[in-house]
Design an enzyme around this catalytic site. Structure first.
Site, PDB file in Angstrom:
ATOM      1  N   HIS A 447     -14.906  65.135  12.107  1.00 17.86           N
ATOM      2  CA  HIS A 447     -13.609  65.385  12.745  1.00 17.86           C
ATOM      3  C   HIS A 447     -13.182  66.842  12.521  1.00 17.86           C
ATOM      4  O   HIS A 447     -12.815  67.549  13.461  1.00 17.86           O
ATOM      5  CB  HIS A 447     -12.577  64.416  12.155  1.00 17.86           C
ATOM      6  CG  HIS A 447     -11.167  64.639  12.584  1.00 17.86           C
ATOM      7  ND1 HIS A 447     -10.475  63.750  13.379  1.00 17.86           N
ATOM      8  CD2 HIS A 447     -10.286  65.638  12.324  1.00 17.86           C
ATOM      9  CE1 HIS A 447      -9.255  64.192  13.584  1.00 17.86           C
ATOM     10  NE2 HIS A 447      -9.113  65.346  12.949  1.00 17.86           N
ATOM     11  N   GLU A 448     -13.204  67.271  11.263  1.00 21.93           N
ATOM     12  CA  GLU A 448     -12.698  68.609  10.945  1.00 21.93           C
ATOM     13  C   GLU A 448     -13.655  69.706  11.414  1.00 21.93           C
ATOM     14  O   GLU A 448     -13.233  70.707  12.008  1.00 21.93           O
ATOM     15  CB  GLU A 448     -12.461  68.744   9.431  1.00 21.93           C
ATOM     16  CG  GLU A 448     -11.469  67.753   8.849  1.00 21.93           C
ATOM     17  CD  GLU A 448     -10.057  67.895   9.398  1.00 21.93           C
ATOM     18  OE1 GLU A 448      -9.755  68.917  10.051  1.00 21.93           O
ATOM     19  OE2 GLU A 448      -9.249  66.975   9.184  1.00 21.93           O
ATOM     20  N   HIS A 452     -12.434  69.615  15.534  1.00 20.77           N
ATOM     21  CA  HIS A 452     -11.520  70.756  15.703  1.00 20.77           C
ATOM     22  C   HIS A 452     -12.280  72.063  15.879  1.00 20.77           C
ATOM     23  O   HIS A 452     -11.726  73.043  16.377  1.00 20.77           O
ATOM     24  CB  HIS A 452     -10.583  70.857  14.498  1.00 20.77           C
ATOM     25  CG  HIS A 452      -9.578  69.750  14.411  1.00 20.77           C
ATOM     26  ND1 HIS A 452      -8.798  69.369  15.480  1.00 20.77           N
ATOM     27  CD2 HIS A 452      -9.229  68.934  13.380  1.00 20.77           C
ATOM     28  CE1 HIS A 452      -8.002  68.370  15.108  1.00 20.77           C
ATOM     29  NE2 HIS A 452      -8.252  68.093  13.852  1.00 20.77           N
ATOM     30  N   GLU A 506      -5.819  65.683  18.064  1.00 18.97           N
ATOM     31  CA  GLU A 506      -6.322  64.752  17.045  1.00 18.97           C
ATOM     32  C   GLU A 506      -7.218  63.693  17.685  1.00 18.97           C
ATOM     33  O   GLU A 506      -8.235  63.298  17.120  1.00 18.97           O
ATOM     34  CB  GLU A 506      -5.153  64.086  16.302  1.00 18.97           C
ATOM     35  CG  GLU A 506      -4.371  65.020  15.401  1.00 18.97           C
ATOM     36  CD  GLU A 506      -5.238  65.765  14.401  1.00 18.97           C
ATOM     37  OE1 GLU A 506      -6.250  65.199  13.936  1.00 18.97           O
ATOM     38  OE2 GLU A 506      -4.919  66.920  14.086  1.00 18.97           O
TER      39      GLU A 506
END
Length: 707
Positions: A447-448, A452, A506
């Site tokens: 995810h990070e 992103h 998100e």
């Protein structure tokens, strides 16, 4: 408000109070590194009153009320109970409320943005207040707001014109969304960044932009847009209105914060750290967002530090307009063993990102390999503690200079005793319990880093200059035609997508993680399997637990949806609900919600493990592709309509029947008791003090923090 509706706003009983374990990691630091961590910790916590003021007008007096009672009783709560003449249950309810309040830095949940109120009667709080003149003063200052529920809209954060609570626009109950947007557009045109500001509409209809700074006047060399502080808007809906820049918002706190940041600079390990903290100090002293951006540049360059940190007005989720930042700061110690896995993920990222469902035209020209560390948190000051972080949030820095990722290990692993797990079928519980932590670590990492960290914004970077071939624009995979939209000069992702940007991004990052977690070599990096495709082995168990966790999170997220305003109170929850809907709509009955009777009792998620790599992943990829292309091309109209449809809650089935069952099974969200550090000025030694994982321990930790 009727009794049934009131239930969802009552404080957790008991709250899930968990200790952040840090001692063995802190003890391994050198004396200089301990001092460095101490000063950052102090600077972070000294912003706690800023957070309280950013949440509600009553949050700071409630904070002082709780601490005044601790001071007057010396922490002897049973003696205070006797003096106040309240019952054991009433004392418990006060302590539980206080722990949840301190864990959220205010009286609105950090995850959900809904107000919570004590379970005891108002008379019990009044009796406690009467035991101390100082406590009484602060209780009176809260002016009856601790228990008030008479205005349902005020039970949620949001725009003033919709009756919601916000203090990003203080004393401006008549300010409209259109006016906020117009001032934002004016600020964008001027080059004045909004993160460290609040906006006030005065009685005569003019506007003040309050800038957080220790200094109360414009810096002698000028602020970010020069020495002028008085302006007249030249065009648009507010043409002719005056705008005044007012320096010195949170001046007292910013002064103390800047002083401690200079202490951190003096104890830095290297030049990048020193320059970073000098830039922080200038930003906090002068209110300069440009200096803050410089601090983030030095932060990116500070590779592999033993003590990691970041501090400032960072995340914009709680401003209804989605552009003003909430104060937060953290100091953490690097876990070298777990960091090795994340380092391997960084190395793999450049081969993983091309697997995503778009071509190179919608991806950065070069993946800027970031630092990715696993951290053990010493201090995290703010309204809540995330599991992972990917910053800075400035698009221009992210696109050309890079970013950093951190995973917060002792937050991920923190468990409350006797934690219940609703909505997971009995047959899946063993696998879920065994692998949910591992699955979550994989999810956070992807995810990070890749979520992103991926993606290109098609931009006209300055007049007539484009970061793509304007004469032969990329072909959209959604339409099969050349793209026709992109970001104009001065526009950012946040300014274009506004209040939708947080939850939208998100969701996109979560989908990237779900999509790439199906790559078994990724699971091997984290110690699961040998990298070969095997849904029946341990890696398959982790992947199954990951998809189950996301489905469960999406279902449980309905707690954060308010049926009255039909508004989501939390960006991650809105995103996860839409991903659960994506799972349910996947072909071949991939995911189902099973229950008994009209009241939906014994509600369980049924997910077909054998279809994760086929219909499950395809549904995720299709959803992800649309979100990504709309973001990349600044197609705000199509993007918001699509995402709005995916996050829409049918009021009868999902908003009433399912949500009621979710609320009946609601579990308390964890609040963390954090250690304090103490510096002996004579010896230069720093000591650490831990506190019990109880409401009493939580209150004592804050009382001894002296902020």
């Amino acid at each position: 408000m009727d009794a049934q509706e009131l239930q969802q706003y009552l404080a957790d009983a008991p709250p899930s109070v968990v200790k952040l374990e840090i001692e063995k990691h802190f003890d391994a630091l050198t004396d200089q590194q301990k001092r460095y961590a101490h000063f950052i910790s102090r600077a972070s916590f000294l912003g706690s009153r800023i957070v309280a003021r950013q949440i509600s007008p009553e949050s700071e007096p409630i904070f002082d009320f709780i601490l005044a009672l601790h001071k007057s009783s010396g922490g002897d709560w049973k003696a205070l109970q006797a003096k106040a003449g309240i019952s054991d249950e009433e004392l418990d309810h006060f302590l539980q409320y206080a722990a949840q309040f301190l864990g959220n830095s205010g009286n609105y949940k950090s995850f959900g943005d809904a107000k919570f109120i004590p379970r005891c009667s108002e008379s019990a709080f009044a009796a406690l207040a009467a035991t101390s003149p100082e406590a009484q003063k602060f209780y009176d200052a809260a002016a009856g707001t601790i228990f008030s529920t008479d205005k349902p809209a005020l039970m949620h954060l949001g725009y003033p014109e919709q009756g919601h609570m916000t203090t990003y626009y203080p004393g401006s109950s008549d300010i409209t969304k259109a006016e906020i947007d117009a001032i934002s557009a004016w600020m964008e045109k001027k080059g004045l960044l909004p993160e460290n500001t609040r906006l006030v509409k005065t009685k005569n209809g003019s506007f003040e932009i309050w800038i957080a700074s220790a200094g109360r006047t414009v810096p002698s060399e000028g602020g970010d847009i020069g020495k002028e502080t008085e302006f007249t808007i030249e065009d648009g809906a507010l043409a002719g209105k005056s705008v005044t820049l007012v320096y010195g918002d949170y001046s007292e706190e910013m002064t103390l914060i800047a002083a401690n940041i200079r202490g951190a600079a003096d104890n830095s390990d290297n030049e990048n750290q020193r320059e970073m903290h000098n830039a922080y100090a200038k930003s906090f002293q002068d209110g300069s967002s440009l200096a803050f951006k410089d601090s983030q540049r030095f932060w990116i360059r500070d590779k592999g530090p033993m003590v990691e940190s970041n501090i400032g007005f960072i995340e914009t989720y709680r401003d209804p307009a989605g552009i003003r930042g909430e104060w937060e700061g953290f100091a953490a110690v690097v876990n070298l063993e777990r960091t090795r896995a994340f380092g391997a993920l960084v190395k793999a990222a450049s081969s993983l990102i091309p697997l995503l469902p778009w071509d190179k035209n919608f991806e950065k020209d070069k993946f800027l390999s970031p630092d990715f560390t696993s951290l053990e948190v010493l201090t995290f000051a703010g309204s809540g503690i995330p599991a992972g972080i990917n910053i800075p949030n400035f698009d221009d820095i992210r696109q050309t200079e890079g970013f950093k990722n951190v995973s917060l290990g002792n937050v991920l692993s923190a468990k409350a005793p006797d934690e219940k797990i609703p909505f997971i079928a009995e047959k899946d519980l063993e696998v879920y319990k065994r692998y949910r932590d591992g699955a979550f670590e994989v999810q956070v990492g992807l995810h990070e880093l890749t979520g992103h960290g991926c993606g290109k914004l098609l931009q006209e970077t300055s007049s007539g200059v484009f970061n793509f071939d304007k004469e032969n624009p990329p072909i959209s995979p959604l339409t099969g035609k050349h793209v026709t939209t992109w970001y104009k000069p001065g526009q950012t992702w946040g300014s274009v997508f506004g209040s939708w940007a947080g939850s939208y991004e998100e969701c996109r990052a979560e989908l990237v993680a779900m999509y790439l977690s199906c790559e078994f070599p990724v699971l091997k990096i984290f110690g699961f399997g040998d990298g070969s495709l095997n849904m029946d082995g341990e890696a398959g168990d982790v992947l199954y637990a990951s998809y189950l966790s996301m489905a469960r999170a999406g279902l449980a997220s309905l707690e954060m949806w308010d049926p009255k305003s039909r508004k989501w109170g939390q960006a991650h929850s809105q995103a996860r609900f839409s991903i659960f809907q994506c799972f349910l709509s996947a072909a071949g009955g991939f995911c189902k919600l099973e229950y008994k009777g009209d009241d939906l009792t014994d509600m369980k998620i049924s997910l077909d493990r054998s279809k994760i790599l086929t219909s499950g992943r395809k549904a995720v990829g299709d959803y992800l592709q649309k979100l990504h292309i709309y973001k990349s091309t600044a197609d705000v109209e199509a993007g918001i309509k699509f995402f709005g449809d995916m996050t829409n809650v049918d009021p009868e089935f999902w908003g009433k029947k399912v949500r009621d069952e979710v609320l009946r099974n609601k579990q308390p969200r964890k609040v963390f008791v954090q250690a304090n550090t103490y510096l002996d000025e004579a010896t230069g030694k720093v000591t650490l003090k831990h506190y019990d994982a109880t409401p009493e321990g939580m209150i004592q930790s804050w009382a001894e923090r002296q902020v």
